[in-house]
Design an enzyme around this catalytic site. Structure first.
Site, PDB file in Angstrom:
ATOM      1  N   LYS A 132      53.572  25.961  44.081  1.00 52.11           N
ATOM      2  CA  LYS A 132      52.712  27.140  44.199  1.00 52.11           C
ATOM      3  C   LYS A 132      53.232  28.059  45.308  1.00 52.11           C
ATOM      4  CE  LYS A 132      47.771  28.240  44.886  1.00 52.11           C
ATOM      5  NZ  LYS A 132      46.426  27.647  45.110  1.00 52.11           N
TER       6      LYS A 132
ATOM      7  N   SER B  99      42.760  28.823  42.165  1.00 51.98           N
ATOM      8  CA  SER B  99      43.845  29.763  42.369  1.00 51.98           C
ATOM      9  C   SER B  99      45.223  29.194  42.011  1.00 51.98           C
ATOM     10  CB  SER B  99      43.867  30.214  43.830  1.00 51.98           C
ATOM     11  OG  SER B  99      44.229  29.145  44.698  1.00 51.98           O
TER      12      SER B  99
ATOM     13  N   SER C 162      40.510  24.832  43.429  1.00 54.43           N
ATOM     14  CA  SER C 162      41.738  25.495  42.988  1.00 54.43           C
ATOM     15  C   SER C 162      42.792  24.568  42.408  1.00 54.43           C
ATOM     16  CB  SER C 162      42.339  26.302  44.146  1.00 54.43           C
ATOM     17  OG  SER C 162      41.504  27.397  44.441  1.00 54.43           O
TER      18      SER C 162
END
Length: 514
Positions: A93, A172, A196
């Site tokens: 990420k 997210s 997330s």
């Protein structure tokens, strides 16, 4: 996800389809010489090249990925393979630092930053993994605007959920979830502050593990709040997620939360979470079903939880249905108040220690966004940034200390009381509602998600696919006390295997509701 025509789906040198690839299977092919890491990495890079323009799941491909794969093949040929992920591509990420690529959090404000590897990326490299690139995310981990849209970042655009046209991947760690679901990488790293990892995993139909805070280092990760932040594995199966967690879990002397591990030596680095993959783990397990967390779900969604409960019972679990989490509805308000203070404090600390050209504080970041509003604020604003900046940022601020103490107390009591009273191994719930249609006007249609008690308490959670609604995945979460990852992995694996067995038998499946 239906495989687009013309895009290779079979991994070279094997008969394995990308949808059924596993870490253990890939490692067997690499060890036997029928597959090279160079070919494997090239296969995934080609899928990214072909599919990512529509998915926007990957924000940047590593320029060193091909060279890393070749080095992995050379190490294997020389008999010096480094670890359990030797030659396996991993997406990270893009709020996690990796040398040679800026950790942008999706914002152009951090494009010119420079950094070494985050602690967990060092762990990946030491285990032999190939860093494939950076996964897209909700910009600033979805902590910028009250009307943000999950999966959107200025740099990466809007991540699409591969499970349905126009559907949102949730956030997210949206790019991480979508990339694994679409077969752009076999493994990905996400981060979670509250939902997330587990929410995008559920929405994209994959497995996500949100570890106990302190099990995985946060050094080198753009923070929201160090009271709750953690990285975690996202993968197509419980076994693959467990293999990745085995590499990530380690004591980092630079992360104070990791020091708690010294009281739990069995959780130190070297723990092989794959050893806990027990298909019979549900037999004799005691599980509590938290239905209130998904009380706003419509009947077809609740039916997936009902079918999961039937499956748990059929596998031998004693199920207490329902159990209540006392005070769970009261957690969010003190949590959000604390997060506003902590975001300013922790982000200022992170930016202040970051090399390169970039805003050096939250105040400077707000000003940067205002100067570039036509691009950065095109979809939504920065109301949360502004509210956080209005806080003191002082860790001794009475409002902060009171709010954090209340949030932690409420969250831990909500979980500890039913766990103790029912002598439960875990609490089970639906993870979140099915993927909504992406909407830039009204923002996310988040009807329910059940991540908050575990996230605020710092407890672990594992989400695993449980069924579908009109083709859209739904996951269930197993939540337990701190450091209970081995037990949760065992339970999630047993449920996953029971589901696979049921489908193979052609009956009793968690069928898609219509």
């Amino acid at each position: 996800m239906p495989e687009p025509s013309g895009v290779p789906a079979t991994i070279p040198g094997t008969d394995t389809d990308v949808a059924s690839a596993s870490v253990s299977g890939l490692q067997q092919a690499l060890a036997s010489g029928t597959l090279t890491s160079a070919a494997l990495t090239g296969f995934y890079l080609e899928r990214i090249r072909r599919l990512n323009p529509e998915l926007h799941a990957v924000i940047a491909v590593s320029p060193a990925a091909a060279a890393e794969a070749q080095a992995s093949d050379a190490a294997r040929a020389a008999g010096t393979a480094r670890g359990p992920l030797e030659g396996i591509p991993v997406l990270v990420k893009d709020n996690i630092q990796a040398a040679g690529m800026p950790a942008t959090a999706g914002s152009p404000a951090l494009l010119d930053t420079e950094s070494a590897d985050a602690f967990l990326v060092t762990r990946l490299r030491e285990a032999g993994a190939v860093i494939l690139g950076k996964a897209n995310l909700s910009e600033w981990a979805n902590f910028r605007s009250t009307h943000s849209t999950s999966g959107w970042s200025t740099l990466g655009g809007q991540t699409a959920n591969p499970c349905g046209p126009g559907r949102n991947p949730s956030g997210s760690s949206s790019g991480s979830g979508a990339a694994v679901a679409a077969g752009l990488a076999p493994l990905a790293i996400g981060t979670e502050t509250d939902g997330s990892v587990v929410c995008p995993s559920s929405a994209c139909g994959i497995v996500g593990i949100k570890p106990t805070v302190g099990l995985v280092s946060r050094t080198g990760i753009v923070p929201v709040t160090l009271a709750q932040d953690t990285a975690g594995p996202m993968a197509a199966s419980v076994a693959d997620a467990a293999a990745l967690l085995s590499v990530l879990a380690a004591v980092d002397p630079a992360d104070p939360a990791c020091q708690d591990l010294e009281r739990f030596p069995e959780r130190h680095e070297g723990t092989r979470y794959t050893e806990f993959l027990d298909p019979s783990a549900l037999a004799g397990a005691r599980l509590g079903i938290w239905r209130a967390g998904s009380a706003d779900a419509w009947a077809a969604v609740s039916a997936v939880l009902d079918a999961a409960v039937d499956r748990l019972r059929a596998a031998g679990a004693t199920v207490l249905d329902p159990v209540e989490l006392p005070g769970a509805d009261n957690i969010h308000e003190p949590e959000f108040t604390a997060m506003l203070h902590e975001f300013k404090r922790d982000l200022n600390g992170y930016l202040g220690g970051l090399a390169g050209s970039h805003p050096a504080s939250l105040a400077e970041l707000i000003a940067y966004n205002e100067r570039h509003a036509d691009r950065v604020l095109a979809r939504f604003g920065q109301e949360i940034f502004e509210r956080a900046e209005a806080c003191s940022g002082d860790p001794r601020d009475p409002e902060l200390t009171a709010a954090r103490a209340d949030a932690t107390r409420l969250a831990r009591a909500a979980l500890d009381e039913p766990l103790a009273a029912g002598r439960l191994d875990a609490i089970v719930s639906l993870s979140a509602n099915p993927a909504w249609l992406t909407d830039y006007v009204l923002g996310d249609h988040d009807i329910f998600h059940t991540s908050t008690p575990a996230a605020v308490a710092g407890y672990p959670a594992v989400t695993v696919p449980a069924g579908q609604l009109s083709g859209l995945p739904l996951g269930i979460s197993f939540v337990g006390p701190r450091w209970s990852e081995p037990r949760l992995i065992a339970l999630a694996y047993a449920f996953e295997q029971a589901l696979v067995t049921g489908r193979a038998a052609g009956g009793g499946t968690l069928a898609a509701a219509r």
